[in-house]
Design a protein around this motif. Structure first.
Motif, PDB file in Angstrom:
ATOM      1  N   LEU A   1       0.833  -1.068   0.062  1.00 39.64           N
ATOM      2  CA  LEU A   1       0.149  -0.031   0.000  1.00 39.64           C
ATOM      3  C   LEU A   1       1.022   1.365   0.040  1.00 39.64           C
ATOM      4  CD1 LEU A   1      -2.775  -1.047   2.544  1.00 39.64           C
ATOM      5  CD2 LEU A   1      -2.853  -1.227   0.127  1.00 39.64           C
ATOM      6  N   GLY A   2       2.035   1.191   0.716  1.00 39.25           N
ATOM      7  CA  GLY A   2       2.834   2.318   0.881  1.00 39.25           C
ATOM      8  C   GLY A   2       3.677   2.509  -0.542  1.00 39.25           C
ATOM      9  N   MET A   3       3.962   1.476  -1.305  1.00 44.65           N
ATOM     10  CA  MET A   3       4.387   1.436  -2.487  1.00 44.65           C
ATOM     11  C   MET A   3       3.779   2.457  -3.620  1.00 44.65           C
ATOM     12  SD  MET A   3       6.277  -2.114  -2.675  1.00 44.65           S
ATOM     13  CE  MET A   3       6.798  -1.772  -4.365  1.00 44.65           C
ATOM     14  N   MET A   4       2.465   2.416  -3.167  1.00 44.48           N
ATOM     15  CA  MET A   4       1.729   3.115  -4.498  1.00 44.48           C
ATOM     16  C   MET A   4       1.592   4.710  -4.198  1.00 44.48           C
ATOM     17  SD  MET A   4       1.145   0.507  -6.022  1.00 44.48           S
ATOM     18  CE  MET A   4       0.407   1.343  -7.459  1.00 44.48           C
TER      19      MET A   4
ATOM     20  N   ASP B   1       8.162  21.141  -6.299  1.00 41.87           N
ATOM     21  CA  ASP B   1       9.569  20.578  -6.457  1.00 41.87           C
ATOM     22  C   ASP B   1      10.075  21.227  -5.046  1.00 41.87           C
ATOM     23  OD1 ASP B   1      10.029  18.433  -8.316  1.00 41.87           O
ATOM     24  OD2 ASP B   1      10.429  20.266  -9.765  1.00 41.87           O
ATOM     25  N   LEU B   2       9.342  21.431  -3.966  1.00 39.26           N
ATOM     26  CA  LEU B   2       9.877  22.251  -2.856  1.00 39.26           C
ATOM     27  C   LEU B   2      10.410  21.184  -1.568  1.00 39.26           C
ATOM     28  CD1 LEU B   2       7.250  24.977  -2.509  1.00 39.26           C
ATOM     29  CD2 LEU B   2       9.841  25.427  -3.190  1.00 39.26           C
ATOM     30  N   TYR B   3      10.114  20.048  -1.971  1.00 38.53           N
ATOM     31  CA  TYR B   3      10.004  18.890  -0.785  1.00 38.53           C
ATOM     32  C   TYR B   3      11.022  17.956  -1.146  1.00 38.53           C
ATOM     33  CZ  TYR B   3       6.105  21.501   0.759  1.00 38.53           C
ATOM     34  OH  TYR B   3       5.165  22.607   1.295  1.00 38.53           O
ATOM     35  N   LYS B   4      11.479  17.144  -0.104  1.00 34.94           N
ATOM     36  CA  LYS B   4      12.152  16.063  -0.079  1.00 34.94           C
ATOM     37  C   LYS B   4      11.493  14.931   0.360  1.00 34.94           C
ATOM     38  CE  LYS B   4      16.591  18.557   0.233  1.00 34.94           C
ATOM     39  NZ  LYS B   4      17.737  18.537   1.115  1.00 34.94           N
ATOM     40  N   ARG B   5      11.670  13.650  -0.032  1.00 41.32           N
ATOM     41  CA  ARG B   5      11.069  12.464   0.460  1.00 41.32           C
ATOM     42  C   ARG B   5      11.437  12.087   1.933  1.00 41.32           C
ATOM     43  NH1 ARG B   5       7.813   7.920  -1.199  1.00 41.32           N
ATOM     44  NH2 ARG B   5       6.538   7.367   0.549  1.00 41.32           N
ATOM     45  N   THR B   6      10.530  12.023   2.964  1.00 35.47           N
ATOM     46  CA  THR B   6      10.846  11.561   4.144  1.00 35.47           C
ATOM     47  C   THR B   6      10.780   9.877   4.015  1.00 35.47           C
ATOM     48  OG1 THR B   6       9.682  13.427   5.335  1.00 35.47           O
ATOM     49  CG2 THR B   6       9.848  11.108   6.497  1.00 35.47           C
TER      50      THR B   6
ATOM     51  N   GLU C   1      13.780   2.073   2.585  1.00 41.06           N
ATOM     52  CA  GLU C   1      13.572   3.415   1.890  1.00 41.06           C
ATOM     53  C   GLU C   1      12.448   3.050   0.705  1.00 41.06           C
ATOM     54  OE1 GLU C   1      17.169   5.196   0.012  1.00 41.06           O
ATOM     55  OE2 GLU C   1      18.000   5.483   2.081  1.00 41.06           O
ATOM     56  N   PRO C   2      11.393   3.918   0.732  1.00 41.18           N
ATOM     57  CA  PRO C   2      10.421   3.985  -0.224  1.00 41.18           C
ATOM     58  C   PRO C   2      10.891   3.838  -1.598  1.00 41.18           C
ATOM     59  CG  PRO C   2      10.048   5.598   1.337  1.00 41.18           C
ATOM     60  CD  PRO C   2      11.136   5.231   1.414  1.00 41.18           C
ATOM     61  N   PRO C   3      10.257   3.166  -2.515  1.00 39.44           N
ATOM     62  CA  PRO C   3      10.758   3.136  -3.915  1.00 39.44           C
ATOM     63  C   PRO C   3      10.695   4.507  -4.465  1.00 39.44           C
ATOM     64  CG  PRO C   3       8.534   2.282  -3.884  1.00 39.44           C
ATOM     65  CD  PRO C   3       9.089   2.438  -2.476  1.00 39.44           C
ATOM     66  N   VAL C   4      11.516   4.636  -5.465  1.00 41.98           N
ATOM     67  CA  VAL C   4      11.644   5.930  -6.313  1.00 41.98           C
ATOM     68  C   VAL C   4      10.965   5.793  -7.699  1.00 41.98           C
ATOM     69  CG1 VAL C   4      13.133   7.841  -7.202  1.00 41.98           C
ATOM     70  CG2 VAL C   4      13.936   6.750  -5.102  1.00 41.98           C
ATOM     71  N   TYR C   5       9.836   6.674  -7.849  1.00 43.09           N
ATOM     72  CA  TYR C   5       9.045   6.636  -9.198  1.00 43.09           C
ATOM     73  C   TYR C   5      10.010   7.406 -10.422  1.00 43.09           C
ATOM     74  CZ  TYR C   5       4.795   4.633  -7.227  1.00 43.09           C
ATOM     75  OH  TYR C   5       3.628   3.894  -6.840  1.00 43.09           O
ATOM     76  N   GLU C   6      10.153   6.682 -11.219  1.00 43.23           N
ATOM     77  CA  GLU C   6      11.092   7.066 -12.526  1.00 43.23           C
ATOM     78  C   GLU C   6      10.612   6.904 -13.741  1.00 43.23           C
ATOM     79  OE1 GLU C   6      15.618   5.884 -10.922  1.00 43.23           O
ATOM     80  OE2 GLU C   6      14.339   4.318 -12.000  1.00 43.23           O
ATOM     81  N   ALA C   7       9.259   6.290 -13.924  1.00 36.65           N
ATOM     82  CA  ALA C   7       8.519   6.274 -15.129  1.00 36.65           C
ATOM     83  C   ALA C   7       8.040   7.335 -15.803  1.00 36.65           C
ATOM     84  CB  ALA C   7       7.379   5.111 -15.183  1.00 36.65           C
TER      85      ALA C   7
ATOM     86  N   ILE D   1       4.874   0.821   9.280  1.00 36.67           N
ATOM     87  CA  ILE D   1       3.668   1.251   9.958  1.00 36.67           C
ATOM     88  C   ILE D   1       2.931   2.742   9.511  1.00 36.67           C
ATOM     89  CG2 ILE D   1       4.382   0.298  12.103  1.00 36.67           C
ATOM     90  CD1 ILE D   1       5.110   3.121  12.985  1.00 36.67           C
ATOM     91  N   TRP D   2       3.618   3.064   8.274  1.00 37.57           N
ATOM     92  CA  TRP D   2       3.292   4.395   7.837  1.00 37.57           C
ATOM     93  C   TRP D   2       3.493   4.369   6.413  1.00 37.57           C
ATOM     94  CZ3 TRP D   2       6.383   9.343   9.049  1.00 37.57           C
ATOM     95  CH2 TRP D   2       7.755   8.962   8.698  1.00 37.57           C
ATOM     96  N   VAL D   3       3.119   5.599   5.574  1.00 44.66           N
ATOM     97  CA  VAL D   3       3.574   5.825   4.387  1.00 44.66           C
ATOM     98  C   VAL D   3       4.158   7.025   4.638  1.00 44.66           C
ATOM     99  CG1 VAL D   3       2.607   6.384   1.957  1.00 44.66           C
ATOM    100  CG2 VAL D   3       1.579   4.666   3.150  1.00 44.66           C
ATOM    101  N   PRO D   4       5.480   7.232   4.473  1.00 40.96           N
ATOM    102  CA  PRO D   4       5.982   8.541   4.969  1.00 40.96           C
ATOM    103  C   PRO D   4       5.669   9.587   3.757  1.00 40.96           C
ATOM    104  CG  PRO D   4       7.711   6.666   4.152  1.00 40.96           C
ATOM    105  CD  PRO D   4       6.429   6.136   4.216  1.00 40.96           C
TER     106      PRO D   4
END
Length: 635
Positions: A350-353, A366-371, A412-418, A584-587
């Motif tokens: 679920l988090g990967m989506m 583009d103001l943020y970085k991934r937690t 670390e969550p996956p990085v979307y590249e498509a 336990i979460w979707v960061p």
């Protein structure tokens, strides 16, 4: 900070004044007997010496000559966009913002030390080297807002009433205190339970907001009320418009204005919190001077809407201020109390989506970085494979931890590249990641069936309901929901009102919920509220996920018991690594900055304190205000 404010953790109580959790240190020692060495101090910090000596005049980052006067105003925020109570210590009702202004504590924090505090109502403290107890020597001149003296009996009452009648979370926060005694009218002793980690307990005790026993002898402490209470701090409630605004003004008879911890701070005569139905209404009010200081949480507004006349004329300024604290622990929290989230493969899928990269490019400018860490943007964040001292900490739990903890890097969550070939921009849905998430759901027993929906072996459809009372978050959630539907999840967004949101958060009646809380530079007893078994079912607690794992319980206690900052860092990394593995979460995301805008009527010290936004040390510049009013900018 979030694109729009995430659901804040319910803070309906003030177990500690803002000193920074994890609090203890040694100043000067004086032996009392051959058996026990007692430390006499004017302040405490977690590790090492205090920055400020016993005779310090004021904190370095303040202007000691700052004038007093004027009114500072903010937008009122909280668990909902309104309030109906002036009692922040119980679960009932939605408290107004700013109620901490009404209360003093025995000790107070400094803006340039991450974990230190100095005497406020207490002039000094005494404790043995093992920190098994602490005595606070209280200032006889200290009084409540009604003029009655603040005594040791009031401190005893505070502890007892919070434990007995306060929000359930107090039972977690105060559990290591064995007893509180009034030794005389101005000496109070806290004794801690044998065998507990005592590093932070004297400062935990010193951070309790002091409540008036004589007042609550006549007033029901358990009542949600809009009657202004008697407080122990510098300010009193001046005006209340239920659900619309609240104003706190300086108590002219406040006894402690000249204390070193107070010099140069709280420079406004009044503080007002204005409440609005939603973010759009609030911003429109700010643009016309409805309130003076705005911390901006919306990347859309920050990037596109700061072109209004008052800003173009120079009446409004905007800045990006450094935030040196660990970034807010923000995410979508799964409710593990529900059986469908029991399998961590489900939670991972679920988090990967959630496509952060697309959201950042498309929605957040583009103001943020991934937690990815619970201690994001800090030295406490786990990285790579465990090694050295962190590995040694984890080895204690090897037989109770999955082997992947030791063989795989911190999650670390996956990085979307498509990308879309036609535009070169990221696609909302990455088919590669969809296939990976689908495989995890299949392994967990949730297979795609009729209608393209996933069902378990009992034929039950996997449903996932997001609840929100702020429509501004829809544009973040709806693309995520679309991706979840592509995975075969019957996902939906339900809008509810603020009162329902409050109640469902308290009762843990949700599948998944947005929430944010800020970690300390020196994490300590507050971790029990977020990640331990005892808080999992404590109504109204900050354990949004309901995570309950004996290994986490033990790791939290190890962090609390750390004797050095190096030890704390290693143990916090181990805790972070295990938490991240548990899914336990979707960061969400972070920026590491405060985005602030303000009407240019303030004076301020030349430097911002390292661990504060700094506006608590600003003051009203009457000359600037006069010019602004003469130009018709403000009423």
């Amino acid at each position: 900070m979030p694109h729009t404010p995430a659901r804040p953790i319910r803070r309906k109580f003030h177990p500690m004044r803002v000193i920074g959790p994890g609090l203890l240190a040694v100043v000067a020692a004086a032996p009392v007997s051959a058996e026990e060495k007692v430390i006499h101090a004017h302040g405490i910090s977690t590790f090492g010496d205090l920055k400020y000596p016993v005779d310090f005049a004021h904190f370095d980052y303040v202007n000691p000559d700052a004038p007093k006067g004027g009114t500072m105003s903010f937008r009122g925020t909280g668990a909902s966009s309104t309030f109906n109570s002036l009692n922040p210590f119980i679960l009932k009702g939605e408290p107004a913002q700013g109620l901490g202004l009404l209360y003093d504590s025995l000790m107070s924090g400094s803006p340039d030390e991450p974990d230190a505090s100095y005497g406020l109502v207490a002039s000094s403290l005494e404790y043995p080297e093992d920190r098994s107890w602490v005595i606070f020597n209280m200032r006889p001149e200290a009084t409540f807002s009604d003029g009655e003296p603040i005594t040791a009996a009031d401190v005893v009452f505070t502890y007892e009433v919070l434990l007995d009648k306060g929000a359930p979370s107090y039972k977690v926060a105060l559990k290591d205190i064995e007893k509180v005694e009034a030794l005389d009218p101005h000496r109070v002793k806290f004794t801690f339970r044998p065998g507990v980690a005592t590093r932070d307990l004297p400062a935990l005790a010193g951070g309790l907001s002091i409540l008036p026993k004589h007042y609550y002898d006549k007033v029901d402490f358990t009542a949600s009320t809009l009657v202004p209470p008697v407080g122990s701090g510098q300010f009193v409630v001046k005006d209340v418009k239920p659900g619309r605004s609240i104003t706190y003004c300086r108590n002219p008879d406040y006894w402690g204005a000249d204390l070193p911890v107070n010099i140069g701070g709280a420079n406004f005569d009044c503080y007002t919190y204005e409440y609005y139905a939603d973010t759009t209404a609030a911003f429109e009010a700010f643009k016309s001077g409805g309130y003076l200081l705005q911390q901006e949480f919306s990347s859309l507004i920050w990037a596109t809407a700061y072109d209004f006349p008052a800003l173009k004329k120079g009446w409004v300024k905007r800045e990006e201020l450094a935030d040196n604290n660990p970034s807010g622990t923000q995410g979508f929290w799964f409710n593990l109390r529900r059986e469908k989230f029991a399998d961590p493969r489900v939670r991972q899928a679920l988090g990967m989506m959630f496509n952060f990269e697309w959201s950042n490019q498309t929605l957040f400018f583009d103001l943020y970085k991934r937690t990815d860490s619970f201690f994001e943007n800090s030295p406490l964040q786990a990285e790579g494979l465990p090694e050295g001292e962190e590995l040694a900490v984890l080895e204690q739990f090897r037989d109770r931890l999955p082997p992947e903890i030791f063989t795989e890097p911190a999650y670390e969550p996956p990085v979307y590249e498509a990308t879309d070939p036609a535009t070169g921009k990221l696609r909302q849905l990455d088919r590669k990641i969809l296939r990976q998430a689908s495989a995890l759901m299949d392994e967990a027993g949730w297979k795609v069936g009729e209608g393209g929906l996933r069902r378990n072996d009992k034929g039950q459809v996997f449903t996932l309901e997001f609840i929100e009372d702020q429509p501004s978050f829809d544009r973040v959630l709806n693309p995520y929901i679309a991706n979840l539907r592509a995975l075969g999840i019957d996902a939906r967004l339900t809008h509810i009102d603020a009162a329902q949101m409050q109640q469902r958060q308290e009762d843990f009646e949700y599948d998944i919920i947005s929430g944010r809380f800020v970690m300390s530079q020196t994490p300590s007893v507050e971790l029990r509220q977020f990640f331990t078994t005892e808080s999992a079912d404590a109504k109204g607690s900050a354990n949004l996920s309901g995570v309950a794992d004996p290994v986490l319980d033990d790791l939290v206690e190890l962090v609390i018991a750390s004797k050095t900052r190096e030890e704390l860092t290693v143990r916090a990394k181990a805790l972070d690594r295990v938490l991240r593995f548990k899914q336990i979460w979707v960061p969400n995301w972070y920026s590491g900055k405060y985005l602030v805008a303000y009407w240019d009527v303030f004076g301020r010290p030349p430097e911002q304190p390292p661990y504060s936004r700094g506006d608590g040390l600003w003051w009203m510049d009457e000359a600037k205000l006069g010019v602004m009013k003469a130009q018709g900018a403000l009423r």
